[in-house]
Design a protein around this motif. Structure first.
Motif, short mmCIF file in Angstrom:
data_model
loop_
_atom_site.label_atom_id
_atom_site.label_comp_id
_atom_site.label_asym_id
_atom_site.label_seq_id
_atom_site.Cartn_x
_atom_site.Cartn_y
_atom_site.Cartn_z
N ILE A 15 0.87 -1.18 0.00
CA ILE A 15 0.00 0.00 0.00
C ILE A 15 0.90 1.23 0.00
CG2 ILE A 15 -1.89 1.19 1.15
CD1 ILE A 15 -2.61 -1.60 0.19
N SER A 16 0.85 2.01 -1.08
CA SER A 16 1.78 3.14 -1.20
C SER A 16 1.09 4.46 -1.46
CB SER A 16 2.78 2.87 -2.34
OG SER A 16 2.09 2.59 -3.55
N SER A 17 -0.18 4.46 -1.86
CA SER A 17 -0.88 5.71 -2.18
C SER A 17 -1.77 6.10 -1.01
CB SER A 17 -1.73 5.55 -3.44
OG SER A 17 -0.91 5.22 -4.54
N PRO A 18 -1.41 7.14 -0.25
CA PRO A 18 -2.22 7.52 0.91
C PRO A 18 -3.50 8.24 0.49
CG PRO A 18 -0.37 9.03 0.68
CD PRO A 18 -0.19 7.97 -0.37
N PHE A 19 -4.51 8.11 1.32
CA PHE A 19 -5.75 8.85 1.12
C PHE A 19 -5.55 10.33 1.42
CE2 PHE A 19 -9.52 10.59 3.28
CZ PHE A 19 -10.45 10.53 2.25
N GLY A 20 -4.71 10.62 2.39
CA GLY A 20 -4.41 11.99 2.78
C GLY A 20 -3.27 12.02 3.76
N ALA A 21 -2.84 13.22 4.13
CA ALA A 21 -1.73 13.38 5.08
C ALA A 21 -1.99 14.61 5.92
CB ALA A 21 -0.39 13.48 4.35
N THR A 22 -1.57 14.55 7.17
CA THR A 22 -1.72 15.67 8.09
C THR A 22 -0.47 16.54 8.07
OG1 THR A 22 -0.88 14.30 9.91
CG2 THR A 22 -3.27 14.40 9.61
N GLN A 23 -0.63 17.79 8.46
CA GLN A 23 0.48 18.72 8.52
C GLN A 23 1.39 18.39 9.70
OE1 GLN A 23 1.06 20.93 6.12
NE2 GLN A 23 -0.81 20.22 5.09
N PRO A 24 2.69 18.74 9.60
CA PRO A 24 3.62 18.44 10.70
C PRO A 24 3.21 19.06 12.04
CG PRO A 24 4.82 19.02 8.71
CD PRO A 24 3.39 19.31 8.43
N ASP A 25 2.58 20.24 12.00
CA ASP A 25 2.19 20.88 13.25
C ASP A 25 0.97 20.20 13.89
OD1 ASP A 25 0.51 21.64 11.22
OD2 ASP A 25 0.19 23.67 11.99
N VAL A 26 0.31 19.30 13.17
CA VAL A 26 -0.82 18.54 13.71
C VAL A 26 -0.36 17.19 14.24
CG1 VAL A 26 -3.05 17.48 13.15
CG2 VAL A 26 -2.46 19.72 12.22
N GLY A 27 0.54 16.54 13.50
CA GLY A 27 1.05 15.24 13.92
C GLY A 27 0.19 14.10 13.41
N PRO A 28 0.71 12.88 13.44
CA PRO A 28 -0.06 11.73 12.96
C PRO A 28 -1.24 11.42 13.86
CG PRO A 28 1.96 11.00 14.04
CD PRO A 28 2.03 12.50 13.97
N ALA A 29 -2.27 10.83 13.30
CA ALA A 29 -3.46 10.49 14.06
C ALA A 29 -3.17 9.30 14.97
CB ALA A 29 -4.61 10.16 13.12
N SER A 30 -3.44 9.49 16.26
CA SER A 30 -3.25 8.41 17.23
C SER A 30 -4.53 7.61 17.46
CB SER A 30 -2.78 8.99 18.56
OG SER A 30 -3.68 9.99 19.01
N CYS A 31 -5.67 8.10 16.93
CA CYS A 31 -6.94 7.39 17.05
C CYS A 31 -7.84 7.86 15.92
CB CYS A 31 -7.61 7.64 18.40
SG CYS A 31 -7.86 9.38 18.79
N LEU A 32 -8.78 7.03 15.53
CA LEU A 32 -9.71 7.40 14.45
C LEU A 32 -11.00 6.63 14.61
CD1 LEU A 32 -9.68 4.91 12.11
CD2 LEU A 32 -7.42 5.85 11.74
N SER A 33 -12.05 7.15 13.96
CA SER A 33 -13.36 6.52 14.03
C SER A 33 -14.17 6.89 12.79
CB SER A 33 -14.10 6.97 15.29
OG SER A 33 -15.37 6.36 15.38
N TRP A 34 -14.94 5.91 12.28
CA TRP A 34 -15.81 6.11 11.13
C TRP A 34 -17.17 6.59 11.60
CZ3 TRP A 34 -14.69 5.13 5.91
CH2 TRP A 34 -13.51 4.43 5.64
N SER A 35 -17.82 7.43 10.78
CA SER A 35 -19.21 7.78 11.04
C SER A 35 -20.09 6.58 10.76
CB SER A 35 -19.63 8.97 10.18
OG SER A 35 -19.56 8.63 8.80
N TYR A 36 -21.35 6.66 11.20
CA TYR A 36 -22.24 5.50 11.11
C TYR A 36 -22.51 5.11 9.65
CZ TYR A 36 -26.14 2.39 12.17
OH TYR A 36 -26.96 1.29 12.28
N ASP A 37 -22.56 6.09 8.74
CA ASP A 37 -22.82 5.77 7.34
C ASP A 37 -21.55 5.56 6.52
OD1 ASP A 37 -21.88 8.33 7.32
OD2 ASP A 37 -23.61 9.23 6.32
N GLY A 38 -20.38 5.66 7.14
CA GLY A 38 -19.13 5.40 6.46
C GLY A 38 -18.67 6.47 5.50
N THR A 39 -19.23 7.67 5.56
CA THR A 39 -18.84 8.73 4.64
C THR A 39 -17.87 9.72 5.26
OG1 THR A 39 -20.73 10.10 5.30
CG2 THR A 39 -21.05 8.58 3.45
N MET A 40 -17.59 9.59 6.55
CA MET A 40 -16.77 10.58 7.25
C MET A 40 -15.85 9.89 8.24
SD MET A 40 -18.18 13.78 9.49
CE MET A 40 -19.46 14.02 8.25
#
Length: 437
Positions: free
Chosen positions: A269-294
């Motif tokens: 897997i080499s093509s990312p969906f997106g990337a965060t800025q350095p001042d934000v940092g990598p995501a340490s947790c994540l969650s999908w919305s109930y309909d999977g669109t967010m």
């Protein structure tokens, strides 16, 4: 219009002296739609990654590097209990009214919050349990020792079990610490699967009931967390370099199923969906919305970012909590269809041998049935007695199926009688021919 809500948790003190954010708040309850707002807050909590679980009535928060779990009542909006355990709690998850806890000693604990029953397994992991995932039938525990154990939830909850608790099987293809686990909601042994993330820069898709490694996904840097979407058709992975990957499992070239390439078990897997800025940092947790669109991601600089999966736009900062965000959990917009509700929890105890179930029965919201009217009446209603007497007095009318069956029976008897007459006639001719000789 249905409202979307989620709960977030932080760990550690404030990152800056921001007076706009209330002090001592450790858990936030947010409303995402129709308009974003902070619905309520809970104080005095510092929860590690994978250390938050939310039920319909309560919030359970493990405390960083401590043997405590804070329990908050969502109904009353306050802290209900402060629960101490024999070992430090590293992670937790909910399976109905059972809180599943992983300890730093590699042990698994199950607390029945409605009875106070506490079940503890031996330390089957040689290092800390880093993440827990559960269905109504199975528990998966990932550890810093790189192993994943599959447990049977009914066997662990069995009363007076003489045998020592053992996992059903171990999944040991990873070569570094496990950082995340996510399970599909299916209960079929052929279609259920889970996805594990590890510091060896890979994610593995497993059939955890058979122990088979179905696919291995390789990433440029090691995954910090992951989550399956609500329909288990895609997995989102956040990596250490700040990249966010969304991999479809059942796309045009599916990773699983009849159309998958059987010869290829490792996928880069080499093509990312997106990337965060350095001042934000990598995501340490994540969650999908109930309909999977967010997607919602929590970051070490305090931001909660919103990602639009359908349009793939740049992320939007939803909130800044001024502390390390360790947990983000979406809540289902639909109420749970359960006959009981745990209004108050019962603190755990291993010494008790007799337990009392403390739950509140919810009112039945279905339409009134004939059985309900009979149940709520005194004796037998007059209408029921009159119908019963009339049913005995009147002869039962033959239905169409009974008439057809009777007709078929008569035709069958005609055939049998014809066969008997033919047999008798044949036998008589035989006797006459024999006597003439």
């Amino acid at each position: 219009m249905l409202s979307e809500e989620f709960v977030s948790a932080i760990c550690g003190g404030p990152l800056s002296s921001n007076t706009a954010i209330a002090k001592d708040v450790g858990i936030y309850s947010h409303t995402l739609s129709p308009t974003y707002s902070v619905k309520s807050t809970f104080k005095k909590s510092s929860s590690p990654v994978n250390g938050l679980a939310v039920s319909e009535t309560h919030v359970f928060a493990a405390q960083h590097e401590k043997a405590y779990v804070h329990v908050y009542s969502r109904l009353r909006g306050n802290q209900e209990a402060f629960v101490a355990f024999p070992e430090r709690i590293r992670c937790l998850a909910l399976a109905g009214d059972v809180l599943i806890l992983g300890t730093t000693e590699g042990r698994l604990m199950l607390w029945e919050t409605c009875t106070g029953r506490l079940i503890s397994s031996p330390a089957r992991h040689v290092q800390a349990v880093s993440c827990v995932a559960a269905t109504p039938y199975h528990i998966l525990t990932g550890s810093d020792d790189s192993d994943i154990h599959v447990w049977s939830l009914p066997q662990l909850l069995e009363l007076d079990s003489p045998a020592e608790h053992e996992p059903q099987r171990s999944l040991s293809n990873h070569r570094a610490a496990i950082t995340g686990l996510s399970m599909s909601p299916s209960v079929s042994s052929d279609t259920n699967f889970c996805v594990s993330a590890s510091k060896d820069k890979s994610c593995i898709i497993w059939n955890y009931q058979t122990g088979d490694a179905l696919r291995t996904l390789l990433f440029p840097s090691f995954p910090l967390c992951l989550s399956l979407d609500p329909s288990s058709r895609a997995v989102c992975v956040s990596c250490e370099d700040g990249s966010l990957y969304v991999t479809e499992i059942f796309a045009e070239k599916p990773l699983l199923g009849p159309g998958a390439e059987e010869a290829t078990t490792v996928v880069q897997i080499s093509s990312p969906f997106g990337a965060t800025q350095p001042d934000v940092g990598p995501a340490s947790c994540l969650s999908w919305s109930y309909d999977g669109t967010m997607l919602l991601t929590g970051h070490p600089k305090g931001q909660i970012m919103r990602w639009d999966v359908a349009d793939n736009k740049s992320p939007v900062e939803l909130a800044n909590l001024n502390a390390v965000v360790t947990n983000v959990t979406f809540l289902s917009p639909f109420p749970m269809d359960r006959p009981t509700k745990a209004v108050n929890i019962i603190k755990p105890s291993q010494a008790e041998r007799a337990y009392t179930l403390a739950v509140q029965f919810d009112a039945y919201s279905g339409s009134q049935t004939r059985f309900d009217s009979l149940l709520n009446s005194t004796g037998f209603p007059n209408e029921v007695m009159e119908n019963a007497i009339a049913a005995f007095a009147q002869p039962t009318a033959e239905s169409t199926s009974d008439k057809d069956l009777k007709k078929q029976n008569e035709e069958l008897w005609e055939i049998i009688n014809e066969q008997r007459a033919l047999q008798k006639q044949t036998l008589q001719r035989y006797v006459e021919a024999k006597s003439s000789h």
